[in-house]
Motif scaffolding. Structure first.
Motif, PDB file in Angstrom:
ATOM      1  N   ASN A 280       5.021  28.706  32.091  1.00  0.00           N
ATOM      2  CA  ASN A 280       6.225  29.490  31.859  1.00  0.00           C
ATOM      3  C   ASN A 280       7.172  28.645  31.025  1.00  0.00           C
ATOM      4  OD1 ASN A 280       8.587  30.925  31.886  1.00  0.00           O
ATOM      5  ND2 ASN A 280       8.756  31.053  34.104  1.00  0.00           N
ATOM      6  N   LEU A 281       7.367  29.012  29.766  1.00  0.00           N
ATOM      7  CA  LEU A 281       8.207  28.238  28.852  1.00  0.00           C
ATOM      8  C   LEU A 281       9.459  28.996  28.438  1.00  0.00           C
ATOM      9  CD1 LEU A 281       5.325  26.722  26.727  1.00  0.00           C
ATOM     10  CD2 LEU A 281       6.649  25.606  28.531  1.00  0.00           C
ATOM     11  N   LYS A 282       9.824  30.008  29.196  1.00  0.00           N
ATOM     12  CA  LYS A 282      11.025  30.787  28.872  1.00  0.00           C
ATOM     13  C   LYS A 282      12.249  29.869  28.868  1.00  0.00           C
ATOM     14  CE  LYS A 282      13.535  34.915  30.228  1.00  0.00           C
ATOM     15  NZ  LYS A 282      13.425  35.723  29.046  1.00  0.00           N
ATOM     16  N   GLY A 283      13.006  29.911  27.792  1.00  0.00           N
ATOM     17  CA  GLY A 283      14.207  29.101  27.671  1.00  0.00           C
ATOM     18  C   GLY A 283      13.965  27.667  27.244  1.00  0.00           C
ATOM     19  N   ARG A 284      12.734  27.313  26.918  1.00  0.00           N
ATOM     20  CA  ARG A 284      12.409  25.933  26.541  1.00  0.00           C
ATOM     21  C   ARG A 284      12.315  25.783  25.020  1.00  0.00           C
ATOM     22  NH1 ARG A 284      10.165  24.395  31.668  1.00  0.00           N
ATOM     23  NH2 ARG A 284      11.409  25.686  33.053  1.00  0.00           N
ATOM     24  N   ALA A 285      12.543  24.566  24.551  1.00  0.00           N
ATOM     25  CA  ALA A 285      12.501  24.277  23.115  1.00  0.00           C
ATOM     26  C   ALA A 285      11.279  23.456  22.717  1.00  0.00           C
ATOM     27  CB  ALA A 285      13.771  23.535  22.692  1.00  0.00           C
ATOM     28  N   TRP A 286      10.649  22.784  23.675  1.00  0.00           N
ATOM     29  CA  TRP A 286       9.475  21.960  23.393  1.00  0.00           C
ATOM     30  C   TRP A 286       8.666  21.771  24.667  1.00  0.00           C
ATOM     31  CZ3 TRP A 286       9.270  17.564  26.332  1.00  0.00           C
ATOM     32  CH2 TRP A 286      10.465  17.114  26.880  1.00  0.00           C
ATOM     33  N   VAL A 287       7.391  21.393  24.498  1.00  0.00           N
ATOM     34  CA  VAL A 287       6.508  21.107  25.629  1.00  0.00           C
ATOM     35  C   VAL A 287       5.512  20.037  25.202  1.00  0.00           C
ATOM     36  CG1 VAL A 287       4.920  22.996  25.032  1.00  0.00           C
ATOM     37  CG2 VAL A 287       4.977  22.117  27.374  1.00  0.00           C
ATOM     38  N   ARG A 288       5.186  19.136  26.136  1.00  0.00           N
ATOM     39  CA  ARG A 288       4.144  18.135  25.899  1.00  0.00           C
ATOM     40  C   ARG A 288       3.391  17.924  27.200  1.00  0.00           C
ATOM     41  NH1 ARG A 288       4.890  12.914  27.537  1.00  0.00           N
ATOM     42  NH2 ARG A 288       6.935  12.323  28.315  1.00  0.00           N
ATOM     43  N   PHE A 289       2.330  17.087  27.146  1.00  0.00           N
ATOM     44  CA  PHE A 289       1.438  16.897  28.282  1.00  0.00           C
ATOM     45  C   PHE A 289       1.123  15.422  28.445  1.00  0.00           C
ATOM     46  CE2 PHE A 289      -2.952  16.622  29.880  1.00  0.00           C
ATOM     47  CZ  PHE A 289      -2.845  17.347  31.040  1.00  0.00           C
ATOM     48  N   GLU A 290       1.013  14.981  29.685  1.00  0.00           N
ATOM     49  CA  GLU A 290       0.592  13.603  29.938  1.00  0.00           C
ATOM     50  C   GLU A 290      -0.273  13.565  31.190  1.00  0.00           C
ATOM     51  OE1 GLU A 290       4.238  11.536  32.370  1.00  0.00           O
ATOM     52  OE2 GLU A 290       4.434  11.649  30.191  1.00  0.00           O
ATOM     53  N   THR A 291      -1.104  12.519  31.281  1.00  0.00           N
ATOM     54  CA  THR A 291      -1.953  12.323  32.445  1.00  0.00           C
ATOM     55  C   THR A 291      -2.040  10.840  32.781  1.00  0.00           C
ATOM     56  OG1 THR A 291      -4.102  12.874  33.427  1.00  0.00           O
ATOM     57  CG2 THR A 291      -4.098  12.267  31.103  1.00  0.00           C
ATOM     58  N   TRP A 292      -2.227  10.552  34.077  1.00  0.00           N
ATOM     59  CA  TRP A 292      -2.226   9.176  34.584  1.00  0.00           C
ATOM     60  C   TRP A 292      -3.388   8.979  35.536  1.00  0.00           C
ATOM     61  CZ3 TRP A 292       1.256   5.839  32.568  1.00  0.00           C
ATOM     62  CH2 TRP A 292       2.309   6.403  31.848  1.00  0.00           C
ATOM     63  N   ASP A 293      -3.983   7.769  35.492  1.00  0.00           N
ATOM     64  CA  ASP A 293      -5.063   7.474  36.421  1.00  0.00           C
ATOM     65  C   ASP A 293      -4.568   6.586  37.562  1.00  0.00           C
ATOM     66  OD1 ASP A 293      -5.105   4.782  35.559  1.00  0.00           O
ATOM     67  OD2 ASP A 293      -6.815   5.071  34.241  1.00  0.00           O
ATOM     68  N   ILE A 294      -5.478   6.231  38.488  1.00  0.00           N
ATOM     69  CA  ILE A 294      -5.083   5.468  39.673  1.00  0.00           C
ATOM     70  C   ILE A 294      -4.696   4.027  39.350  1.00  0.00           C
ATOM     71  CG2 ILE A 294      -6.427   6.898  41.235  1.00  0.00           C
ATOM     72  CD1 ILE A 294      -8.503   4.569  41.298  1.00  0.00           C
ATOM     73  N   ALA A 295      -5.056   3.545  38.155  1.00  0.00           N
ATOM     74  CA  ALA A 295      -4.688   2.186  37.735  1.00  0.00           C
ATOM     75  C   ALA A 295      -3.423   2.182  36.890  1.00  0.00           C
ATOM     76  CB  ALA A 295      -5.840   1.553  36.965  1.00  0.00           C
ATOM     77  N   ALA A 296      -2.698   3.283  36.867  1.00  0.00           N
ATOM     78  CA  ALA A 296      -1.445   3.449  36.121  1.00  0.00           C
ATOM     79  C   ALA A 296      -1.623   3.428  34.610  1.00  0.00           C
ATOM     80  CB  ALA A 296      -0.397   2.438  36.554  1.00  0.00           C
ATOM     81  N   ASN A 297      -2.826   3.766  34.140  1.00  0.00           N
ATOM     82  CA  ASN A 297      -3.055   3.968  32.707  1.00  0.00           C
ATOM     83  C   ASN A 297      -2.684   5.412  32.385  1.00  0.00           C
ATOM     84  OD1 ASN A 297      -4.338   1.375  32.195  1.00  0.00           O
ATOM     85  ND2 ASN A 297      -6.028   2.187  33.413  1.00  0.00           N
ATOM     86  N   GLY A 298      -2.026   5.617  31.268  1.00  0.00           N
ATOM     87  CA  GLY A 298      -1.602   6.961  30.914  1.00  0.00           C
ATOM     88  C   GLY A 298      -1.982   7.348  29.508  1.00  0.00           C
TER      89      GLY A 298
END
Length: 103
Positions: free
Chosen positions: A73-91
């Motif tokens: 749901n991006l209603k009212g938003r100007a931008w979107v991005r994605f990130e993911t992290w593993d158990i060793a804090a690598n992203g």
């Protein structure tokens, strides 16, 4: 950790997605990793606030791949991005997809 493919509503990082008045675009991300994943986040903003939607990925194991397909749901938003992290804090993270027609 890699995100070899990422789109929102069919648009890649750096592109602009024109949101229809009541459409819910789908975020698609291909993930590849070595260590088990911890979580992913869909991050978006409206110019004043930043919003985060966390996705639990603790069901993953070492050396895996997964394709995520998530309606957002991006209603009212100007931008979107994605990130993911593993158990060793690598992203890994993407650059934003810009949004218009969001008011």
């Amino acid at each position: 950790m890699l995100i070899p493919a990422f789109t929102v509503g069919g648009k890649q990082s750096g592109q602009t997605l024109d949101l229809a008045s009541n459409a819910t675009p789908v975020l698609e991300a291909n993930l590849e990793w070595t260590f088990p994943l911890a979580f992913a986040e869909i991050i978006s903003g409206d110019g004043r606030k930043v919003f985060r939607q966390r996705i639990d990925l603790t069901d993953t194991e070492s050396f895996g791949t997964r394709k995520l397909r998530l309606p957002v749901n991006l209603k009212g938003r100007a931008w979107v991005r994605f990130e993911t992290w593993d158990i060793a804090a690598n992203g890994a993270f993407t650059q934003p997809v810009w949004l218009v027609g969001h008011l």
